[in-house]
Design an enzyme around this catalytic site. Structure first.
Site, PDB file in Angstrom:
ATOM      1  N   CYS A  78       4.648  -7.797   7.633  1.00  0.00           N
ATOM      2  CA  CYS A  78       5.583  -7.296   8.646  1.00  0.00           C
ATOM      3  C   CYS A  78       5.717  -8.333   9.755  1.00  0.00           C
ATOM      4  CB  CYS A  78       5.072  -5.983   9.230  1.00  0.00           C
ATOM      5  SG  CYS A  78       6.227  -5.252  10.412  1.00  0.00           S
ATOM      6  N   GLU A 132       0.822  -1.215   0.000  1.00  0.00           N
ATOM      7  CA  GLU A 132       0.000   0.000   0.000  1.00  0.00           C
ATOM      8  C   GLU A 132       0.854   1.261   0.000  1.00  0.00           C
ATOM      9  OE1 GLU A 132      -3.417  -1.999   2.808  1.00  0.00           O
ATOM     10  OE2 GLU A 132      -2.349  -0.222   3.486  1.00  0.00           O
ATOM     11  N   CYS A 174      -2.574   1.396   8.201  1.00  0.00           N
ATOM     12  CA  CYS A 174      -1.599   0.584   7.488  1.00  0.00           C
ATOM     13  C   CYS A 174      -2.036  -0.870   7.366  1.00  0.00           C
ATOM     14  CB  CYS A 174      -0.299   0.745   8.257  1.00  0.00           C
ATOM     15  SG  CYS A 174       0.816  -0.571   8.261  1.00  0.00           S
ATOM     16  N   CYS A 228       3.172   8.194   1.973  1.00  0.00           N
ATOM     17  CA  CYS A 228       3.555   7.184   2.946  1.00  0.00           C
ATOM     18  C   CYS A 228       3.800   5.898   2.162  1.00  0.00           C
ATOM     19  CB  CYS A 228       2.427   7.013   3.967  1.00  0.00           C
ATOM     20  SG  CYS A 228       2.748   5.684   5.139  1.00  0.00           S
ATOM     21  N   CYS A 276       2.760  -5.855  15.740  1.00  0.00           N
ATOM     22  CA  CYS A 276       2.111  -4.890  16.648  1.00  0.00           C
ATOM     23  C   CYS A 276       0.612  -5.196  16.681  1.00  0.00           C
ATOM     24  CB  CYS A 276       2.351  -3.461  16.174  1.00  0.00           C
ATOM     25  SG  CYS A 276       4.088  -3.064  15.980  1.00  0.00           S
ATOM     26  N   CYS A 296      -2.175  -3.210  14.659  1.00  0.00           N
ATOM     27  CA  CYS A 296      -1.909  -2.913  13.250  1.00  0.00           C
ATOM     28  C   CYS A 296      -2.416  -4.019  12.328  1.00  0.00           C
ATOM     29  CB  CYS A 296      -0.398  -2.736  13.075  1.00  0.00           C
ATOM     30  SG  CYS A 296       0.133  -2.664  11.370  1.00  0.00           S
TER      31      CYS A 296
HETATM   32  S1  SF4 Z   1       2.848  -0.899  13.037  1.00  0.00           S
HETATM   33 FE1  SF4 Z   1       2.413  -2.598  11.626  1.00  0.00          FE
HETATM   34  S2  SF4 Z   1       3.774  -2.276   9.887  1.00  0.00           S
HETATM   35 FE2  SF4 Z   1       4.532  -0.971  11.555  1.00  0.00          FE
HETATM   36  S3  SF4 Z   1       6.064  -2.258  12.606  1.00  0.00           S
HETATM   37 FE3  SF4 Z   1       4.129  -2.636  13.678  1.00  0.00          FE
HETATM   38  S4  SF4 Z   1       3.240  -4.437  12.625  1.00  0.00           S
HETATM   39 FE4  SF4 Z   1       4.854  -3.618  11.310  1.00  0.00          FE
END
Ligand code: SF4
Length: 345
Positions: free
Chosen positions: A110, A90, A335, A103, A114, A117
């Site tokens: 990833c 994206e 995101c 962005c 997190c 996210c």
């Molecule tokens: S916020 Fe999402 S994209 Fe960013 S480091 Fe954490 S898991 Fe990865």
């Protein structure tokens, strides 16, 4: 076959010389690849056809393609981009009164996980190549001119992925974005955002001392940070502080902390107090971000009263604090949300 944009100018020159071509041709090919960002070898009109054929038979030239565009009421535009192997990433264009910011993503998925996210729920798939990172900035500049009538002014590497876990390709792409051979963009207009990879922060200080650094902090309490950001288990707040002190010493830059306010999780006055104490160690600016609620997580946005009390405490302590309003709330702009939807199809 290897993508030709994985080759540096030196490697490309070596390849041409080994194939009995004039060394100066490498510089010409390089300009077509980056400054002009041509879609194929056939478009390299000042390159002899025999050399174009040699390149075509030995390299691929893969570009990122727009699969879908969503336009928000606030005029931000989110792009779902397809890569040559069918994966999706994206990119979001965000206009404001005096600038247009893009962005961009640095990985497919990833590994950081997190919990707030959408990308974190996908897991890690692969790193983006130098060309795939560069393409996003190049495309964003063209889209900015077409849609907002002005050049792209800023880049934030804050989309899908942890850029410091793909530092070689991110660094190489930034070198071309900022070079006269590429887009000649000022490094001061670029910000890299990390979840807090300490070794990567130290490397970045050496490799790209002029770009900005943002750290997704989200809590200055070790146990709480571990709950919402699993990386914090191996990258403690103490280790992160050491890396940031080193970063500041080398670059003399102020660090930006991103702090996503999550209702009932990290938005109490005690959280604000711990944050203020942590920030005493180096010059920082704190961006308070409102949460984009989404179907992938159970978190909710902090109430305005809570947010104001949190920010008020930090301001009383003379901290530089800014509220960042979420852009594109109506278009899955958190995101990973759009790519996640596409993957599930
Ligand atoms: S916020 Fe999402 S994209 Fe960013 S480091 Fe954490 S898991 Fe990865």
């Amino acid at each position: 076959m290897q993508d030709i944009r994985d080759e540096s100018l030196i490697q490309l020159t070596d390849y041409l010389v080994k194939n009995k071509e004039a060394a100066f041709r490498a510089k010409q090919v390089y300009a077509w690849l980056w400054k002009k960002n041509v879609p194929d070898f056939a478009s390299m009109t000042n390159i002899p056809s025999s050399l174009r054929l040699l390149l075509q038979n030995n390299y691929t030239l893969q570009h990122v393609k727009i699969e879908k565009e969503q336009i928000s009421k606030d005029l931000s535009r989110k792009y779902l981009l397809q890569l040559h192997d069918g994966h999706y990433i994206e990119m979001v264009l965000i206009p404001s009164s005096d600038r247009v910011t893009v962005c961009i993503s640095s990985q497919v998925g990833c590994a950081m996980g997190c919990v707030f996210c959408a990308t974190g729920t996908m897991g890690f798939v692969r790193n983006l190549s130098v060309g795939e990172i560069y393409d996003q900035v190049y495309m964003a500049n063209e889209l900015s001119q077409a849609n907002y009538g002005t050049h792209l002014s800023n880049v934030v590497i804050m989309g899908m992925g942890e850029p410091l876990l793909n530092i070689d390709n991110v660094n190489a792409a930034l070198n071309i974005v900022t070079s006269q051979d590429g887009m000649a963009m000022s490094p001061s207009r670029i910000t890299l955002s990390t979840a807090g990879v300490s070794e990567g922060i130290k490397q970045l200080a050496q490799l790209q001392p002029k770009i900005g650094l943002a750290v997704s902090l989200h809590s200055a309490i070790q146990s709480k940070r571990e709950q919402i950001m699993p990386i914090a288990k191996s990258q403690s707040l103490i280790r992160l502080a050491d890396a940031l002190k080193y970063y500041h010493q080398i670059t003399n830059q102020r660090i930006t902390f991103e702090y996503l306010l999550l209702n009932g999780i990290n938005d109490s006055l005690d959280d604000a107090k711990q944050l203020a104490l942590y920030c005493r160690q180096f010059p920082v600016k704190i961006n308070i971000i409102e949460y984009n609620e989404n179907s992938h997580t159970v978190f909710t946005r902090s109430a305005q009263q809570q947010r104001d009390a949190f920010m008020g405490y930090l301001e009383e302590k003379n901290m530089v604090v800014q509220l960042r309003h979420s852009k594109g709330c109506d278009i899955d702009a958190a995101c990973g949300q759009l790519a996640n939807k596409q993957c599930k199809k």
